[in-house]
Design an enzyme around this catalytic site. Sequence first.
Site, mmCIF file in Angstrom:
data_model
loop_
_atom_site.group_PDB
_atom_site.id
_atom_site.type_symbol
_atom_site.label_atom_id
_atom_site.label_comp_id
_atom_site.label_asym_id
_atom_site.label_seq_id
_atom_site.Cartn_x
_atom_site.Cartn_y
_atom_site.Cartn_z
ATOM 1 N N LYS A 13 0.838 -1.215 0.000
ATOM 2 C CA LYS A 13 0.000 0.000 0.000
ATOM 3 C C LYS A 13 0.873 1.266 0.000
ATOM 4 C CE LYS A 13 -2.090 -1.234 3.821
ATOM 5 N NZ LYS A 13 -1.353 -2.514 4.071
ATOM 6 N N ARG A 88 -9.659 0.367 8.872
ATOM 7 C CA ARG A 88 -9.182 -0.982 9.170
ATOM 8 C C ARG A 88 -10.217 -1.795 9.929
ATOM 9 N NH1 ARG A 88 -3.248 0.182 9.079
ATOM 10 N NH2 ARG A 88 -2.098 -1.716 9.470
ATOM 11 N N ARG A 122 11.594 -5.497 5.259
ATOM 12 C CA ARG A 122 11.352 -4.060 4.998
ATOM 13 C C ARG A 122 12.322 -3.193 5.803
ATOM 14 N NH1 ARG A 122 5.368 -1.810 5.402
ATOM 15 N NH2 ARG A 122 5.430 -2.666 7.505
ATOM 16 N N ARG A 154 11.359 -1.396 11.430
ATOM 17 C CA ARG A 154 10.270 -1.085 12.361
ATOM 18 C C ARG A 154 10.175 -2.171 13.429
ATOM 19 N NH1 ARG A 154 5.082 0.218 8.602
ATOM 20 N NH2 ARG A 154 4.098 -0.893 10.317
ATOM 21 N N ARG A 165 0.067 -9.295 13.544
ATOM 22 C CA ARG A 165 -0.567 -8.269 12.696
ATOM 23 C C ARG A 165 -1.366 -8.909 11.560
ATOM 24 N NH1 ARG A 165 4.369 -5.191 10.823
ATOM 25 N NH2 ARG A 165 2.948 -3.838 9.685
HETATM 26 P P1 ADP Z 1 2.249 -1.862 3.210
HETATM 27 O O1 ADP Z 1 2.245 -0.344 3.141
HETATM 28 O O2 ADP Z 1 1.040 -2.458 2.543
HETATM 29 O O3 ADP Z 1 2.469 -2.402 4.594
HETATM 30 P P2 ADP Z 1 4.824 -1.610 1.813
HETATM 31 O O4 ADP Z 1 4.526 -0.776 0.606
HETATM 32 O O5 ADP Z 1 5.546 -0.932 2.933
HETATM 33 O O6 ADP Z 1 3.484 -2.361 2.343
HETATM 34 O O7 ADP Z 1 5.664 -2.882 1.314
HETATM 35 C C1 ADP Z 1 6.141 -3.870 2.235
HETATM 36 C C2 ADP Z 1 7.535 -4.345 1.804
HETATM 37 O O8 ADP Z 1 7.428 -5.057 0.577
HETATM 38 C C3 ADP Z 1 8.530 -3.211 1.553
HETATM 39 O O9 ADP Z 1 9.796 -3.641 1.983
HETATM 40 C C4 ADP Z 1 8.471 -2.998 0.034
HETATM 41 O O10 ADP Z 1 9.717 -2.525 -0.475
HETATM 42 C C5 ADP Z 1 8.172 -4.411 -0.467
HETATM 43 N N1 ADP Z 1 7.295 -4.424 -1.648
HETATM 44 C C6 ADP Z 1 6.240 -3.609 -1.925
HETATM 45 N N2 ADP Z 1 5.646 -3.947 -3.094
HETATM 46 C C7 ADP Z 1 6.340 -5.022 -3.554
HETATM 47 C C8 ADP Z 1 6.219 -5.855 -4.732
HETATM 48 N N3 ADP Z 1 5.249 -5.643 -5.639
HETATM 49 N N4 ADP Z 1 7.101 -6.873 -4.880
HETATM 50 C C9 ADP Z 1 8.080 -7.099 -3.959
HETATM 51 N N5 ADP Z 1 8.238 -6.357 -2.831
HETATM 52 C C10 ADP Z 1 7.391 -5.332 -2.639
HETATM 53 P P1 AMP Z 2 0.811 0.313 9.301
HETATM 54 O O1 AMP Z 2 1.912 1.317 9.191
HETATM 55 O O2 AMP Z 2 -0.362 0.650 8.435
HETATM 56 O O3 AMP Z 2 1.296 -1.103 9.104
HETATM 57 O O4 AMP Z 2 0.253 0.414 10.803
HETATM 58 C C1 AMP Z 2 1.092 0.131 11.915
HETATM 59 C C2 AMP Z 2 0.241 -0.048 13.173
HETATM 60 O O5 AMP Z 2 -0.437 1.181 13.503
HETATM 61 C C3 AMP Z 2 -0.873 -1.094 13.097
HETATM 62 O O6 AMP Z 2 -0.412 -2.402 13.365
HETATM 63 C C4 AMP Z 2 -1.847 -0.590 14.179
HETATM 64 O O7 AMP Z 2 -1.394 -0.909 15.479
HETATM 65 C C5 AMP Z 2 -1.738 0.933 14.002
HETATM 66 N N1 AMP Z 2 -2.735 1.442 13.025
HETATM 67 C C6 AMP Z 2 -2.463 2.005 11.804
HETATM 68 N N2 AMP Z 2 -3.613 2.362 11.191
HETATM 69 C C7 AMP Z 2 -4.620 2.010 12.020
HETATM 70 C C8 AMP Z 2 -6.038 2.076 11.931
HETATM 71 N N3 AMP Z 2 -6.665 2.599 10.856
HETATM 72 N N4 AMP Z 2 -6.765 1.604 12.977
HETATM 73 C C9 AMP Z 2 -6.166 1.088 14.073
HETATM 74 N N5 AMP Z 2 -4.849 0.973 14.208
HETATM 75 C C10 AMP Z 2 -4.063 1.433 13.196
#
Ligand code: ADP
Ligand code: AMP
Length: 203
Positions: A13, A88, A122, A154, A165
């Site tokens: 995302k 969410r 990541r 993270r 998660r």
């Molecule tokens: P989200 O925001 O949904 O948690 P991220 O965009 O942060 O996901 O992506 C999670 C991890 O996967 C990051 O390390 C990113 O670089 C990697 N990633 C994202 N999209 C792809 C893809 N299409 N193929 C391989 N790795 C990806």
């Molecule tokens: P994310 O960066 O989207 O992976 O979110 C990291 C963490 O923040 C999640 O595991 C939740 O603990 C909290 N969080 C983020 N967005 C929300 C949401 N919309 N509702 C509740 N908790 C959230």
Amino acid sequence: MKIILLGAPGAGKGTQSKFITEQYGIPQISTGDILRKAVREGTEIGKMAKSYMDQGKLVPDDVIIEIMKARLNEPDCSKGYILDGFPRTLKQAEKLESIAQIDVVINIEVSTESLLERLTGRRSCPKCGAVYHIKFNPPPEDGKCKCGGELYQRDDDREETVRKRLETYRTQTEPLIEYYSSKNLLKSVDGNKTPTEVFQEKF
Ligand code: ADP
Ligand code: AMP
């Protein structure tokens, strides 16, 4: 254009949001980024949120809804936005309806094994928000962002928390797929392809 990006943690995302922002000039609103900033700054909300985030649980709806009501009222949101990580829960989705009219919900689908590998590999930049992956999208120099920031892992991207998660996602967030599908707003994309391919397919 008001877009929701749905998908499990690690689905891509944040990565797709950056492409969309660049192409369409609308801001990425990430509740996770907002909460992590509050944690870094040591605010009351940050202190409270951290205990939930560290356990892989969701921060309570009322807190998130208040944050988003304020954020979506800011001037940069006037032409639209990408919601990354919100809503969410069904309660958040219902509340959002009274705040904004969403144009489309894109659900990024990725297999569970890939999610685990993506999240544990990541690496994030605290300075500019860039996101890398040690294998799929490595930084130009080991441990360093292109902006010069020191990359970090993270706390919640460690394996035990990642599993929790993913479970939280299945029980509390996945029902939103049906919710938005029944409103004819849902489009799904195969997120197992490369970031560029995913972007080209849907955006
Ligand atoms: P989200 O925001 O949904 O948690 P991220 O965009 O942060 O996901 O992506 C999670 C991890 O996967 C990051 O390390 C990113 O670089 C990697 N990633 C994202 N999209 C792809 C893809 N299409 N193929 C391989 N790795 C990806
Ligand atoms: P994310 O960066 O989207 O992976 O979110 C990291 C963490 O923040 C999640 O595991 C939740 O603990 C909290 N969080 C983020 N967005 C929300 C949401 N919309 N509702 C509740 N908790 C959230």
